[in-house]
Design a protein around this motif. Structure first.
Motif, PDB file in Angstrom:
ATOM      1  N   UNK A 165      15.628  -2.410   2.126  1.00 47.36           N
ATOM      2  CA  UNK A 165      15.329  -0.483   1.643  1.00 47.36           C
ATOM      3  C   UNK A 165      14.518   0.217   2.052  1.00 47.36           C
ATOM      4  N   UNK A 166      15.012   0.844   2.327  1.00 50.87           N
ATOM      5  CA  UNK A 166      13.817   2.077   3.224  1.00 50.87           C
ATOM      6  C   UNK A 166      13.268   2.084   1.949  1.00 50.87           C
ATOM      7  N   UNK A 167      11.708   2.924   2.728  1.00 49.14           N
ATOM      8  CA  UNK A 167      10.879   3.073   2.388  1.00 49.14           C
ATOM      9  C   UNK A 167       9.846   4.462   2.709  1.00 49.14           C
ATOM     10  N   UNK A 168       9.528   5.429   1.717  1.00 44.58           N
ATOM     11  CA  UNK A 168       9.034   6.497   2.312  1.00 44.58           C
ATOM     12  C   UNK A 168       7.057   5.666   3.315  1.00 44.58           C
ATOM     13  N   UNK A 169       6.927   6.730   3.771  1.00 45.53           N
ATOM     14  CA  UNK A 169       5.794   6.933   4.648  1.00 45.53           C
ATOM     15  C   UNK A 169       4.720   6.052   3.227  1.00 45.53           C
ATOM     16  N   UNK A 170       4.077   6.954   1.895  1.00 47.20           N
ATOM     17  CA  UNK A 170       3.718   6.963   1.494  1.00 47.20           C
ATOM     18  C   UNK A 170       3.799   5.774   0.859  1.00 47.20           C
ATOM     19  N   UNK A 171       4.847   5.246   0.219  1.00 43.70           N
ATOM     20  CA  UNK A 171       5.237   4.097  -0.396  1.00 43.70           C
ATOM     21  C   UNK A 171       4.889   2.764   0.812  1.00 43.70           C
ATOM     22  N   UNK A 172       4.860   2.651   2.116  1.00 44.45           N
ATOM     23  CA  UNK A 172       4.902   1.643   2.351  1.00 44.45           C
ATOM     24  C   UNK A 172       2.829   2.201   2.988  1.00 44.45           C
ATOM     25  N   UNK A 174       1.035   2.237   0.682  1.00 44.82           N
ATOM     26  CA  UNK A 174       1.041   2.008  -0.862  1.00 44.82           C
ATOM     27  C   UNK A 174       0.854   0.381  -0.835  1.00 44.82           C
ATOM     28  N   UNK A 175       1.848   0.042   0.205  1.00 41.80           N
ATOM     29  CA  UNK A 175       2.209  -1.785   0.470  1.00 41.80           C
ATOM     30  C   UNK A 175       0.941  -2.633   1.989  1.00 41.80           C
ATOM     31  N   UNK A 176       1.110  -1.196   2.639  1.00 38.83           N
ATOM     32  CA  UNK A 176      -0.417  -1.916   2.765  1.00 38.83           C
ATOM     33  C   UNK A 176      -1.566  -1.458   2.507  1.00 38.83           C
ATOM     34  N   UNK A 177      -1.677  -0.917   1.984  1.00 38.96           N
ATOM     35  CA  UNK A 177      -3.300  -0.665   1.284  1.00 38.96           C
ATOM     36  C   UNK A 177      -3.387  -2.194  -0.264  1.00 38.96           C
ATOM     37  N   UNK A 178      -2.351  -2.876  -0.376  1.00 41.93           N
ATOM     38  CA  UNK A 178      -2.290  -3.369  -1.527  1.00 41.93           C
ATOM     39  C   UNK A 178      -2.421  -5.078  -0.527  1.00 41.93           C
ATOM     40  N   UNK A 179      -1.964  -4.932   0.503  1.00 42.99           N
ATOM     41  CA  UNK A 179      -1.835  -6.711   1.601  1.00 42.99           C
ATOM     42  C   UNK A 179      -3.292  -5.876   1.632  1.00 42.99           C
ATOM     43  N   UNK A 180      -4.098  -5.227   2.178  1.00 43.06           N
ATOM     44  CA  UNK A 180      -5.258  -5.132   3.289  1.00 43.06           C
ATOM     45  C   UNK A 180      -6.248  -5.287   1.615  1.00 43.06           C
ATOM     46  N   UNK A 181      -5.850  -5.133   0.409  1.00 42.04           N
ATOM     47  CA  UNK A 181      -6.948  -5.615  -0.233  1.00 42.04           C
ATOM     48  C   UNK A 181      -6.888  -7.160  -0.645  1.00 42.04           C
ATOM     49  N   UNK A 182      -5.882  -7.604  -0.012  1.00 40.51           N
ATOM     50  CA  UNK A 182      -5.140  -8.883  -1.030  1.00 40.51           C
ATOM     51  C   UNK A 182      -5.466  -9.825   0.286  1.00 40.51           C
ATOM     52  N   UNK A 183      -5.599  -9.793   1.237  1.00 40.43           N
ATOM     53  CA  UNK A 183      -5.697 -10.423   3.216  1.00 40.43           C
ATOM     54  C   UNK A 183      -6.582 -11.680   2.523  1.00 40.43           C
ATOM     55  N   UNK A 184      -5.403 -12.842   3.753  1.00 38.71           N
ATOM     56  CA  UNK A 184      -6.425 -13.955   3.618  1.00 38.71           C
ATOM     57  C   UNK A 184      -6.412 -14.242   5.131  1.00 38.71           C
ATOM     58  N   UNK A 185      -5.875 -14.194   6.712  1.00 37.54           N
ATOM     59  CA  UNK A 185      -6.146 -13.930   7.351  1.00 37.54           C
ATOM     60  C   UNK A 185      -7.122 -12.797   8.152  1.00 37.54           C
ATOM     61  N   UNK A 264      -0.793  -0.985  13.154  1.00 38.77           N
ATOM     62  CA  UNK A 264      -2.033  -0.529  12.089  1.00 38.77           C
ATOM     63  C   UNK A 264      -2.950  -0.196  12.383  1.00 38.77           C
ATOM     64  N   UNK A 265      -2.808  -1.277  13.841  1.00 41.50           N
ATOM     65  CA  UNK A 265      -4.669  -1.327  14.312  1.00 41.50           C
ATOM     66  C   UNK A 265      -4.590   0.429  15.422  1.00 41.50           C
ATOM     67  N   UNK A 266      -3.386   0.803  15.352  1.00 43.69           N
ATOM     68  CA  UNK A 266      -3.721   1.735  16.787  1.00 43.69           C
ATOM     69  C   UNK A 266      -3.320   3.178  15.846  1.00 43.69           C
ATOM     70  N   UNK A 267      -2.683   2.527  14.559  1.00 48.77           N
ATOM     71  CA  UNK A 267      -2.766   4.433  13.863  1.00 48.77           C
ATOM     72  C   UNK A 267      -4.205   4.383  13.391  1.00 48.77           C
ATOM     73  N   UNK A 268      -5.328   3.590  12.751  1.00 45.98           N
ATOM     74  CA  UNK A 268      -6.595   3.721  12.687  1.00 45.98           C
ATOM     75  C   UNK A 268      -7.426   4.121  13.843  1.00 45.98           C
TER      76      UNK A 268
END
Length: 479
Positions: A165-172, A174-185, A264-268
């Motif tokens: 399902x499509x997610x807006x930029x804001x939702x994406x 938020x998901x990336x931020x959550x993944x960044x906070x819980x990274x393992x790699x 993500x790296x290119x965006x940052x």
């Protein structure tokens, strides 16, 4: 709803092209190609309005996903109520599409089996090549759910596609931020050329159990200087980053941080360096001077010499064409104060044989805006005046002749031509002869004096000219 939205248009497409194409479906009421307000360039989309709803429906079926100027068109019904489109209901994101074979048309035909499609699009680059992902929006959420259930993970032209399902930029974000906070790699770089997987395990194994450890290698099988360590738990990965980042290893300061995807790296990096990147024209703002009305003998050295008294000259350039001066140039000083002083003292000064014009240099956009503002002001002032004179030339208005100012003797008037056709205008010199002598008044004289006096007589040459082709005298002629 007789209006269609037509998107993904090439810059060269015009209203005439769209009118010619869509008129095959039925009579068109209007075509509006949306353009930029300032540059008047196409924004890449348009609206085609039909008289009849049936014609609009026919055009949607006929031209959906057709090509125009090398690009696939995106056509959908234009709905004044954008609630459905912006709500995201029934909208699907699909990725890992085959870049060569999957087009808008293929996508539409494949997914139309699950319900009515509101719009579909394969995202392309500037050259019209697919980027490998796209969007499909159904009219109902149920149709979107069926498509995801049936096609997610299936093969399309030998490529396994993924739907969600499509997610807006804001939702994406938020998901990336959550993944960044819980990274393992963890990403590790600036490693020595002799570093291998075993050494990397030895370095990071003390922080906790790992899933995988890999040092990337070049074509010769030697270390590329970076690698990855994937931990089982986020806490272990976080501790490794905190303790190992910028630690010296074999005379090198290694970098240890959260592993990021390329996008993500290119965006940052864009956010980081795009904000800090200075405007290349900013350093010349307020210090760059435009100089015109230069003598032909002026060159760069002479221009620099004339302005060197006002401060440090960064550059001085006389514009030339085929080795000859074009009569203008630019001087850049080191500070706005020096530039202001140069404008004040040099503007209007005669150097050589001509008075110079010196002003702060303007960009093309600034000059266009300035000229547009001046034109608007001029038109406002002209329209404010009743019966404005747009053209400074006005034809002379005939003036009534004063009968008391002068009179003429009969022998001073050229005799009238006996030709019945008469007449071009011949100017007869007038001369004031003083006071009128006293003669006995007569009825004929009174009648003659009661008529207006003319300084022009008519002769037969006029008949051959442009005035009296029908042998009639001009309006107002006494003849």
């Amino acid at each position: 709803m007789n209006s269609l939205y037509v998107g993904d248009l090439h810059q060269n497409v015009t209203e005439a092209d769209l009118n010619e194409m869509f008129s095959e479906a039925g009579p068109i009421f209007s075509v509006r190609l949306c353009r930029d307000r300032d540059t008047h360039r196409s924004l890449g989309y348009a609206y085609v309005n039909f008289y009849q709803q049936d014609d609009a429906d026919r055009a949607l079926l006929m031209f959906s996903n057709d090509m125009l100027e090398g690009r696939y068109l995106r056509i959908m019904r234009s709905d004044p109520d954008c609630t459905l489109r912006k709500s995201g209901v029934g909208n699907i994101f699909i990725k890992n599409l085959d870049k060569k074979s999957i087009t808008n048309k293929n996508l539409y035909e494949t997914f139309s089996a699950f319900g009515d499609i509101y719009s579909s699009k394969v995202v392309c680059d500037e050259n019209g090549h697919s980027k490998g992902y796209g969007y499909i929006q159904y009219k109902t959420q149920e149709a979107a759910d069926r498509a995801i259930e049936k096609l997610n993970g299936m093969l399309m032209d030998n490529e396994k596609v993924f739907l969600e399902h499509f997610k807006s930029r804001k939702e994406r974000e938020e998901v990336l931020g959550a993944k960044a906070r819980e990274f393992t790699n963890v990403f590790v770089k600036n490693l020595g050329r002799d570093t291998n997987d075993e050494k990397l395990i030895e370095l990071f194994g003390k922080y906790g159990p790992t899933v995988s450890v890999k040092v990337m290698k070049d074509d010769n099988g030697k270390s590329s200087g970076f690698g990855f360590v994937c931990f089982e738990r986020h806490e272990d990965a976080q501790r490794a980053v905190n303790e190992m980042n910028r630690k010296e290893l074999n005379g090198r300061l290694i970098y240890v941080g959260r592993a990021q995807k390329k996008a993500e790296r290119q965006t940052l990096l864009k956010l980081k360096f795009g904000q800090k990147k200075p405007d290349p024209k900013a350093k010349y703002r307020g210090v760059n001077l435009f100089v015109k009305n230069l003598d032909d003998a002026f060159d760069d050295h002479r221009l620099r010499k004339e302005f060197s008294a006002f401060g440090t000259i960064i550059s001085a350039k006389v514009m030339t064409e085929s080795g000859r001066s074009k009569g203008f140039g630019f001087v850049s000083l080191s500070s706005p104060e020096e530039a202001t002083k140069a404008v004040t003292e040099m503007n209007g000064r005669i150097v050589g044989t001509k008075p110079l014009y010196v002003a702060l240099a303007q960009s093309k956009e600034q000059r266009q805006q300035y000229l547009a503002d001046r034109y608007k002001q001029r038109m406002v002032s002209v329209m404010a005046v009743p019966n404005p004179i747009i053209n400074s030339y006005q034809p002379p208005v005939p003036q009534a002749q004063s009968h008391a100012a002068a009179y003429y003797f009969s022998n001073q008037l050229a005799p009238l031509s006996s030709s019945p056709g008469m007449m071009t205008v011949e100017r007869i010199a007038t001369q004031a002869l003083g006071q009128r002598p006293h003669h006995p008044a007569s009825a004929d004289a009174a009648t003659a004096m009661s008529k207006p006096q003319y300084k022009y007589m008519w002769n037969s040459t006029f008949a051959a000219g442009e005035g009296l082709r029908n042998n009639s005298a001009p309006h107002g002629s006494p003849y």
